[in-house]
Design a protein around this motif. Sequence first.
Motif, mmCIF file in Angstrom:
data_model
loop_
_atom_site.group_PDB
_atom_site.id
_atom_site.type_symbol
_atom_site.label_atom_id
_atom_site.label_comp_id
_atom_site.label_asym_id
_atom_site.label_seq_id
_atom_site.Cartn_x
_atom_site.Cartn_y
_atom_site.Cartn_z
ATOM 1 N N ASN A 191 0.787 -1.234 0.000
ATOM 2 C CA ASN A 191 0.000 0.000 0.000
ATOM 3 C C ASN A 191 0.823 1.289 0.000
ATOM 4 O O ASN A 191 0.451 2.252 -0.688
ATOM 5 C CB ASN A 191 -0.990 -0.019 1.169
ATOM 6 N N PRO A 192 1.933 1.345 0.732
ATOM 7 C CA PRO A 192 2.717 2.593 0.709
ATOM 8 C C PRO A 192 3.202 2.980 -0.690
ATOM 9 O O PRO A 192 3.305 4.178 -1.001
ATOM 10 C CB PRO A 192 3.897 2.282 1.632
ATOM 11 N N PHE A 193 3.483 2.013 -1.548
ATOM 12 C CA PHE A 193 3.911 2.327 -2.917
ATOM 13 C C PHE A 193 2.750 2.909 -3.721
ATOM 14 O O PHE A 193 2.914 3.856 -4.487
ATOM 15 C CB PHE A 193 4.471 1.074 -3.609
ATOM 16 N N LEU A 194 1.557 2.330 -3.507
ATOM 17 C CA LEU A 194 0.377 2.817 -4.221
ATOM 18 C C LEU A 194 0.036 4.236 -3.762
ATOM 19 O O LEU A 194 -0.210 5.133 -4.573
ATOM 20 C CB LEU A 194 -0.807 1.872 -3.980
ATOM 21 N N SER A 195 0.056 4.451 -2.438
ATOM 22 C CA SER A 195 -0.204 5.782 -1.895
ATOM 23 C C SER A 195 0.802 6.783 -2.426
ATOM 24 O O SER A 195 0.449 7.918 -2.774
ATOM 25 C CB SER A 195 -0.102 5.773 -0.366
ATOM 26 N N ALA A 196 2.064 6.374 -2.488
ATOM 27 C CA ALA A 196 3.127 7.296 -2.928
ATOM 28 C C ALA A 196 2.920 7.697 -4.384
ATOM 29 O O ALA A 196 3.084 8.874 -4.737
ATOM 30 C CB ALA A 196 4.498 6.661 -2.715
#
Lengths: 155, 155
Positions: free
Chosen positions: A7-12
């Motif tokens: 998820n952090p990659f998608l959010s970023a």
Amino acid sequence: MNVEFINPFLSALLNVTATMASLQLTPGKPKLKTDHYAKGDVSGLMGMVGPQTRGSMSITFEQGLILEIMQKMLGENPGEINEEVSDLVGELTNMVTGGAKKLLSEKGYEFDMATPAVVSGPGHTISHKANGKKIIVPFASPYGTAYIEICFESA
Amino acid sequence: MNVEFINPFLSALLNVTATMASLQLTPGKPKLKTDHYAKGDVSGLMGMVGPQTRGSMSITFEQGLILEIMQKMLGENPGEINEEVSDLVGELTNMVTGGAKKLLSEKGYEFDMATPAVVSGPGHTISHKANGKKIIVPFASPYGTAYIEICFESA
């Protein structure tokens, strides 16, 4: 590799394109990459190494989308994938990985980033070779699609 | 980035193709990559992170050469770049980087490897985005050309 790591990659990516290019991408459903292939025209790749994990991440853009991002960020559209577009994809890859690294660090996951490499070529595909599940997530826009692919393994 | 850092990668590729595929590649002159581009049909990429340096490396193959390597290593030639060829390129990328890592470790240079990613697509190019000199070295064979590209920067 669990969702907490993805998820952090998608959010970023959503954050970078929204703030840098005023462009709202629409994330699709994350899929295990078995026979799902992302075809695109320019891709940024990043290797990552942590104490307990290592892996690779790629962001693949269709030409229409990356040219629109370039237009919105820099006010110019070269009409093709040239050196400036390649540099922009390298920068975006750094920003997205850096943003994800910061979010993951807050959760106690640490890794170091290598340096980005950018692939140019119409309709290329990327295959991540870590011994872990490969996750692929499409991001839709009126200008074309982007794909994030991530794969991590235990070091 | 000095020659001492490059040569182990070149030695490792020559060693891997000679021992695994009984194929003698002929290395050309290393060049600074300014307007030199390696075009190829399948590439393995690897990110590397060390205490004082980080960077990326790619090995790009023309289709004829990688299919000959596959024929010599595995006794089969699929006639196109398919999933098995992609896996082989990932393995070769691991072997070459691992070989170079061992040689560099003996000289006191340490780095950790990320995991390989493999790009498939006719005539693609790769651009390494580290803030250092980019070195490109061609390797000739009767079946086609391979290129190693390396770029490191201070961490």
